[in-house]
Structure formats: structure tokens, C-alpha cells
Design a protein around this motif. Structure first.
Motif, PDB file in Angstrom:
ATOM      1  N   ASP A 159       0.814  -1.219   0.000  1.00  0.00           N
ATOM      2  CA  ASP A 159       0.000   0.000   0.000  1.00  0.00           C
ATOM      3  C   ASP A 159       0.846   1.267   0.000  1.00  0.00           C
ATOM      4  O   ASP A 159       0.313   2.367  -0.040  1.00  0.00           O
ATOM      5  CB  ASP A 159      -0.912   0.013   1.224  1.00  0.00           C
ATOM      6  CG  ASP A 159      -2.047  -0.974   1.064  1.00  0.00           C
ATOM      7  OD1 ASP A 159      -2.568  -1.386   2.098  1.00  0.00           O
ATOM      8  OD2 ASP A 159      -2.383  -1.325  -0.060  1.00  0.00           O
ATOM      9  N   ARG A 168      -9.768  -1.906   5.725  1.00  0.00           N
ATOM     10  CA  ARG A 168      -9.248  -3.191   5.305  1.00  0.00           C
ATOM     11  C   ARG A 168     -10.217  -4.325   5.626  1.00  0.00           C
ATOM     12  O   ARG A 168     -10.189  -5.361   4.973  1.00  0.00           O
ATOM     13  CB  ARG A 168      -7.906  -3.456   5.990  1.00  0.00           C
ATOM     14  CG  ARG A 168      -6.829  -2.495   5.552  1.00  0.00           C
ATOM     15  CD  ARG A 168      -5.513  -2.869   6.212  1.00  0.00           C
ATOM     16  NE  ARG A 168      -4.461  -1.978   5.807  1.00  0.00           N
ATOM     17  CZ  ARG A 168      -3.775  -2.091   4.698  1.00  0.00           C
ATOM     18  NH1 ARG A 168      -4.039  -3.050   3.862  1.00  0.00           N
ATOM     19  NH2 ARG A 168      -2.816  -1.232   4.396  1.00  0.00           N
ATOM     20  N   GLY A 270      -9.353  -6.017  -6.724  1.00  0.00           N
ATOM     21  CA  GLY A 270      -9.364  -4.924  -5.760  1.00  0.00           C
ATOM     22  C   GLY A 270      -9.999  -5.218  -4.418  1.00  0.00           C
ATOM     23  O   GLY A 270     -10.412  -4.293  -3.716  1.00  0.00           O
ATOM     24  N   HIS A 271     -10.058  -6.488  -4.019  1.00  0.00           N
ATOM     25  CA  HIS A 271     -10.727  -6.836  -2.764  1.00  0.00           C
ATOM     26  C   HIS A 271      -9.761  -7.034  -1.597  1.00  0.00           C
ATOM     27  O   HIS A 271     -10.185  -7.424  -0.510  1.00  0.00           O
ATOM     28  CB  HIS A 271     -11.568  -8.102  -2.948  1.00  0.00           C
ATOM     29  CG  HIS A 271     -12.626  -7.965  -3.995  1.00  0.00           C
ATOM     30  ND1 HIS A 271     -13.579  -6.970  -3.954  1.00  0.00           N
ATOM     31  CD2 HIS A 271     -12.865  -8.667  -5.131  1.00  0.00           C
ATOM     32  CE1 HIS A 271     -14.370  -7.087  -5.006  1.00  0.00           C
ATOM     33  NE2 HIS A 271     -13.953  -8.100  -5.739  1.00  0.00           N
ATOM     34  N   GLY A 272      -8.470  -6.810  -1.822  1.00  0.00           N
ATOM     35  CA  GLY A 272      -7.513  -6.950  -0.744  1.00  0.00           C
ATOM     36  C   GLY A 272      -6.993  -8.352  -0.545  1.00  0.00           C
ATOM     37  O   GLY A 272      -6.161  -8.587   0.333  1.00  0.00           O
ATOM     38  N   VAL A 283     -16.500  -3.672  -4.656  1.00  0.00           N
ATOM     39  CA  VAL A 283     -15.181  -3.251  -4.197  1.00  0.00           C
ATOM     40  C   VAL A 283     -15.390  -2.384  -2.961  1.00  0.00           C
ATOM     41  O   VAL A 283     -15.709  -1.197  -3.057  1.00  0.00           O
ATOM     42  CB  VAL A 283     -14.422  -2.489  -5.301  1.00  0.00           C
ATOM     43  CG1 VAL A 283     -13.055  -2.031  -4.798  1.00  0.00           C
ATOM     44  CG2 VAL A 283     -14.250  -3.374  -6.531  1.00  0.00           C
ATOM     45  N   ALA A 285     -13.447  -1.093  -0.662  1.00  0.00           N
ATOM     46  CA  ALA A 285     -12.583   0.042  -0.354  1.00  0.00           C
ATOM     47  C   ALA A 285     -13.127   1.331  -0.966  1.00  0.00           C
ATOM     48  O   ALA A 285     -13.102   2.392  -0.339  1.00  0.00           O
ATOM     49  CB  ALA A 285     -11.165  -0.222  -0.848  1.00  0.00           C
ATOM     50  N   TRP A 315      -5.243  -0.358  -9.043  1.00  0.00           N
ATOM     51  CA  TRP A 315      -4.923  -1.509  -8.201  1.00  0.00           C
ATOM     52  C   TRP A 315      -4.562  -2.686  -9.100  1.00  0.00           C
ATOM     53  O   TRP A 315      -4.814  -2.684 -10.299  1.00  0.00           O
ATOM     54  CB  TRP A 315      -6.097  -1.857  -7.283  1.00  0.00           C
ATOM     55  CG  TRP A 315      -7.367  -2.257  -7.981  1.00  0.00           C
ATOM     56  CD1 TRP A 315      -7.785  -3.519  -8.283  1.00  0.00           C
ATOM     57  CD2 TRP A 315      -8.397  -1.378  -8.474  1.00  0.00           C
ATOM     58  NE1 TRP A 315      -9.006  -3.488  -8.911  1.00  0.00           N
ATOM     59  CE2 TRP A 315      -9.406  -2.193  -9.045  1.00  0.00           C
ATOM     60  CE3 TRP A 315      -8.564   0.010  -8.483  1.00  0.00           C
ATOM     61  CZ2 TRP A 315     -10.565  -1.662  -9.625  1.00  0.00           C
ATOM     62  CZ3 TRP A 315      -9.712   0.542  -9.064  1.00  0.00           C
ATOM     63  CH2 TRP A 315     -10.700  -0.283  -9.614  1.00  0.00           C
ATOM     64  N   ARG A 333      -5.697  -3.039  -3.034  1.00  0.00           N
ATOM     65  CA  ARG A 333      -6.930  -2.245  -2.996  1.00  0.00           C
ATOM     66  C   ARG A 333      -6.743  -0.958  -3.794  1.00  0.00           C
ATOM     67  O   ARG A 333      -5.616  -0.509  -3.994  1.00  0.00           O
ATOM     68  CB  ARG A 333      -7.309  -1.907  -1.558  1.00  0.00           C
ATOM     69  CG  ARG A 333      -7.712  -3.104  -0.713  1.00  0.00           C
ATOM     70  CD  ARG A 333      -8.002  -2.683   0.721  1.00  0.00           C
ATOM     71  NE  ARG A 333      -8.418  -3.808   1.535  1.00  0.00           N
ATOM     72  CZ  ARG A 333      -7.585  -4.670   2.098  1.00  0.00           C
ATOM     73  NH1 ARG A 333      -6.275  -4.509   1.942  1.00  0.00           N
ATOM     74  NH2 ARG A 333      -8.036  -5.676   2.827  1.00  0.00           N
TER      75      ARG A 333
END
Length: 511
Positions: A159, A168, A270-272, A283, A285, A315, A333
Motif C-alpha cells: 500500500d 481493510r 481490488g478486494h484486498g 469493491v 474500499a 490496483w 486495494r
């Protein structure tokens, strides 16, 4: 409108009908296999997608080998090569003992994160697969830990330099793990909503399957010749825009929420985490930060989103600089891309990105395989990422060396005065970039393979150059694939007839 995948093209007419042509081996043109022969693998001329005849289509999109369409009612359809995460299966000739009291020694629980139980099935002692029972236990614990950490947790400094937005924690999908996905990525299986996130800001990893994968077990690419409806947006929400990358996709719904689905080995959804997504998933975030997405673009393994305030987020895969951050790490993310005079990204977790707007307000975005392009209000064009083939108009010309083949931060493209018009649209191919000008002309640059740039050769074009073959025509829409480009031109004869009829009408009314 027009959309291009790697080797296929979609066309949308004014009546809402979709046509497709090009490669059809993965059924991305919506045509069934021709009796198992190779004849149905290539469609030589535009053909209607019959499975959509009952719908009026308003928007289309294309991924590497998949096609997408959004109906007037806001429903999303997909066909072609649709990624379906594979599952672990026992290798042939190697039976694994079921979890029973009699064989308790074959089942171990490895705790990789607080509150997460990961069940690991171990082989019988003496089967030769991993040596002794003791070493097999250690090996499988290491496999379980490594796999769970790889899929469920971001890189330690992923990040940095990007200012990731949003919390998060959040609901995660619990899935099986796909084996041997591209780039060594993880995968997923049938998703189930978990009860919630974990404490400490680290997602709770799902259970690891109790069987080990075969060495070369491929992920599944389901071939669909019939357009199938994709849901998961929530009651009453309509899809408005869709984009596709390499076995993944992204869709914007009417309230500005972004959903993603498909392969997720480099965080491109992009979901971590790296768990692949079967059903489109929000998504979180962006939603948590109150970001209303207006447009989305997908590269090979990275994604861009543009919000209503003109800010751009990125991302996914970072090694080629396509994310526009201070480093080349993958980004799990969405994070703000600093463009122009913008010195820093929005602080993590803040929801003020919309209200503050962007230092450079963007009105268009596009993704190549590993480079990104943004169009600013006023016509300035910015590019970043892989530049070896001059696709950012600032890359290697054969004399600058390896150090100048990746531009991790956004660079403003110097437009030659000969273009003589403001840029109003951008598009990217695999290793190419195209600019649509206000006067209807087209300029291209990058790798000229197969004549994709339209300059009559396969040479590199280092700076934007007008496509002379289209001089005098007016380009209305444009899309590029890996080695081909398609431009929709205004029907000048029809336009002239309309102008003449309008003049006659005005003359009669004036008389």
C-alpha cells in the motif's frame, strides 16, 4: 459503439443489436462450435449474437477472450471464455484418508491467522510422497501457511506510495483455491459469504482444501456460446458500464458502485486478497470511502477507476508501473493515482475524495496490457507504466537503456502541433495508445505490429502521429485489441443528406 478483445470485435448498432467477429475459439463471438471442427473458431464477418436478440443492448465490453453486454434494463450478460476457478483434486493413484477418529493423525489444524482454522489432510506415512510422516506434517503445514498468506493477505508494503482508500476489514468470500493460475497466482472456487471480517484489519483466510493439487492442474475456462446473465449487484441496481481484462471483469452500476469478478491472482479485482470471484462482488474500499465511480478500465492484470470528481484510482499488478505509484509493488486495494500537480493521494480510510476533487480533473481512462492512460479536462494526456514499445510516448527508442522502459509515475504526453486539435478520447491496445481528436481525426503510437497503428507499416511510433488514411473522415468511436484496431466513422453521405434536408425545411418554414 465498438469493443475489442485480444482477437475479436464487438459492434453495437443504434437499435441495440450486438454483432461479433474474429476469434471464436473460446466462443467470444457468441457462435457455437461447428460440429467439433475448426471452422467455427474464426468468424470472418460481423454476425449477430443470437442469444441477445430478445434484449435491447445499451453498452458492450470485451475482455481477453470474453464478451459483455448491458441491457436497457441494466442487466449484465457475459459469454466466451468465462473464468471459473478450479478446485483441488487428489492426484491419480493417491488416495487421501477421510477425516475420521480412527485416522486422527491424518488431519491437522494449522492456525495461520487469529480465529482462522485451516484444515490440512496429510498423506499416509510411508507413501513416499513427502518422505516420513513427521516431514510430511511439516511440509503440509508450510504449504497451508504459505498458501493462506499468499491468497488472504496483501504484501507487507503493497500500500506504500498509493494511499489506499477504505477500511481493510469487510465481508470476504470463502472459496476453494484454484491451482496453477497464470503468473503463479492463486484462485478460488464457489464463493460463500462469510459472517464478516477479522479483527486487526487482516482478512480471515478461508479454509484450505483438504487435498493437494496435481502438479499441473489448470484453472477452468468455461466456454459459453450463449450469453448468460450475471447477477450480484443487489436489488434494483442497474449496470451501466463494463470492462474486461485477462479473465476478469469490472462493472459500474447506476449509483456509482464498482463490482469486479474473475481471476484475481494479482489483486486485479481490488478486494484486498487473491481469491478469485465467481459472482460480481462490490469493491468495498471504494464504497467505504464514498467514491462514486463513473468509468472503469481493465488491463492484463491491473484496473483503473475514475470517479465523478475526476480522480483516478488503480490496483492490481504493479511490477510494470501501471498503477502510477511510488513503487512497483502489487496493490491489493484501490489507491489514488497522482496526476499532474497532485502531490499526494487521499489518506487511507478517509471518505473525502469526492468532495475534494482532483488537482487534475480527468474525463477519460484506458488500460493497455501493462500501461495506463488518463485524459484530463482541457485535453492533456497522461501515461504511465510499461514504456518499452513507446506506448506511453515517453519510452525506450532503442538508445535509452532498460532504466527508461518503465515509468511508474504519470507523465504528460507532449502532443505535436501538427495534430492541430484537442484530444477528446483515449484508447489502448496491448502495447499501443490511440488519441481521438475533437476534429474527428485519430492519432496513434506504440508498437506497430500487424499494422495496428494504421500508418502502413509495422514499425514503432514513438510520438503521436495522425492516421493519414483516415484524413477527411470523422471517427466516432475506437477500440484496439492485441494486434488490430477498429474505428467507427461517420457516414458523411448520410450526414450531407440530413444537412440538405434541414436546409430545405428551414427554407420552407422561412417562406
Amino acid at each position: 459503439s465498438v469493443a475489442c478483445g485480444e482477437q475479436h470485435t464487438l459492434l453495437l448498432d443504434t437499435l441495440g443489436n450486438v454483432y461479433a467477429y474474429g476469434r471464436n475459439r473460446e466462443r467470444q463471438c457468441g457462435q457455437p462450435a461447428d460440429g467439433g471442427s475448426a471452422e467455427g473458431d474464426v468468424i470472418g464477418a460481423p454476425m449477430p449474437v443470437d442469444s441477445l436478440r430478445h434484449e435491447r443492448i445499451e453498452s458492450i465490453g470485451a475482455g481477453w477472450s470474453a464478451s459483455f453486454a448491458i441491457t436497457a434494463a441494466g442487466e449484465l450478460y457475459a459469454w466466451g471464455g468465462i473464468y471459473r476457478p478450479g478446485e483441488y483434486r487428489a492426484p491419480a493413484g493417491r488416495a487421501l484418508a477421510p477425516p475420521s477418529a480412527a485416522r486422527a493423525r491424518d488431519l491437522r489444524l494449522a492456525r495461520t491467522q487469529p480465529g482462522a482454522d485451516v484444515a490440512v489432510m496429510e498423506p499416509h506415512a510411508g507413501n513416499g510422497a513427502f518422505g516420513s510422516e513427521q516431514s510430511s506434517q511439516r511440509t503440509l503445514r508450510m504449504v497451508a501457511n504459505s498458501l493462506s498468506e499468499y491468497l488472504g493477505a496483501p504484501l507487507p508494503d503493497a500500500d506504500e506510495g498509493g494511499g489506499a482508500v477504505g477500511a481493510r476489514a469487510g465481508a470476504l468470500h470463502t472459496q476453494h483455491v484454484a491451482a496453477n493460475t497464470p503468473e503463479g497466482g492463486g484462485g478460488g472456487g464457489s464463493p460463500e459469504e462469510s459472517s464478516g471480517g477479522s479483527s486487526g484489519g487482516i482478512p480471515t483466510p478461508p479454509p484450505v482444501p483438504t487435498e493437494l493439487p496435481p502438479r499441473n492442474s489448470p484453472a477452468l475456462l468455461e466456454l459459453r456460446a450463449v450469453a448468460t446473465r450475471l447477477g450480484g449487484f443487489g436489488a434494483g441496481l442497474r449496470a451501466r458500464r463494463v470492462a474486461g481484462g485477462y479473465n476478469f471483469g469490472a462493472v459500474v452500476v447506476e449509483d456509482g458502485t464498482l463490482y469486479t469478478f474473475g481471476l484475481n491472482d494479482r489483486f486485479q479485482c481490488g478486494h484486498g486478497d487473491r481469491y478469485s470471484v465467481v459472482t460480481p462482488r462490490r469493491v468495498e474500499a471504494l464504497a467505504a470511502a464514498g467514491v462514486r465511480v463513473r468509468d472503469v478500465a481493465c488491463g492484463q492484470q491491473h484496473s483503473l477507476a475514475m470517479c465523478a470528481a475526476g480522480r483516478v484510482y488503480s490496483w492490481g499488478l504493479g511490477v510494470f508501473g501501471a498503477l502510477g505509484g511510488a513503487n512497483l509493488h502489487d496493490r491489493p486495494r484501490p489507491a489514488v493515482v497522482a496526476i499532474g500537480a497532485e502531490a499526494h493521494a487521499a489518506p487511507e480510510g478517509e471518505g473525502g475524495a469526492e468532495e475534494g476533487g482532483a488537482a487534475v480533473r480527468c474525463v477519460g481512462i484506458a488500460c493497455g496490457a501493462n500501461h495506463s492512460v488518463a485524459l484530463a479536462q482541457g485535453g492533456d494526456v497522461y501515461a504511465w507504466g510499461h514504456a518499452e514499445y513507446a506506448q506511453t510516448a515517453a519510452g525506450d527508442d532503442g538508445a535509452r537503456g532498460e532504466a527508461r522502459r518503465v515509468f511508474a509515475t504519470a507523465q504528460r504526453i507532449e502532443l505535436p502541433p501538427s495534430l492541430g486539435s484537442e484530444v477528446v478520447g483515449v484508447a489502448c491496445g496491448h502495447l499501443q495508445t490511440a488519441l481521438l481528436l475533437r476534429n474527428g481525426q485519430l492519432a496513434t503510437f506504440g508498437w506497430g505490429t500487424s499494422g495496428i497503428l494504421g500508418h502502413g507499416s509495422a514499425r514503432y511510433q514513438i510520438t503521436p502521429r495522425a492516421v493519414e488514411a483516415l484524413a477527411g473522415a470523422r471517427v466516432l468511436a475506437l477500440a484496439l485489441g492485441a494486434r488490430h484496431a477498429v474505428a467507427l466513422l461517420e457516414d458523411t453521405a448520410h450526414a450531407q443528406r440530413r444537412a440538405a434536408l434541414r436546409a430545405v425545411r428551414l427554407a420552407l418554414l422561412g417562406g
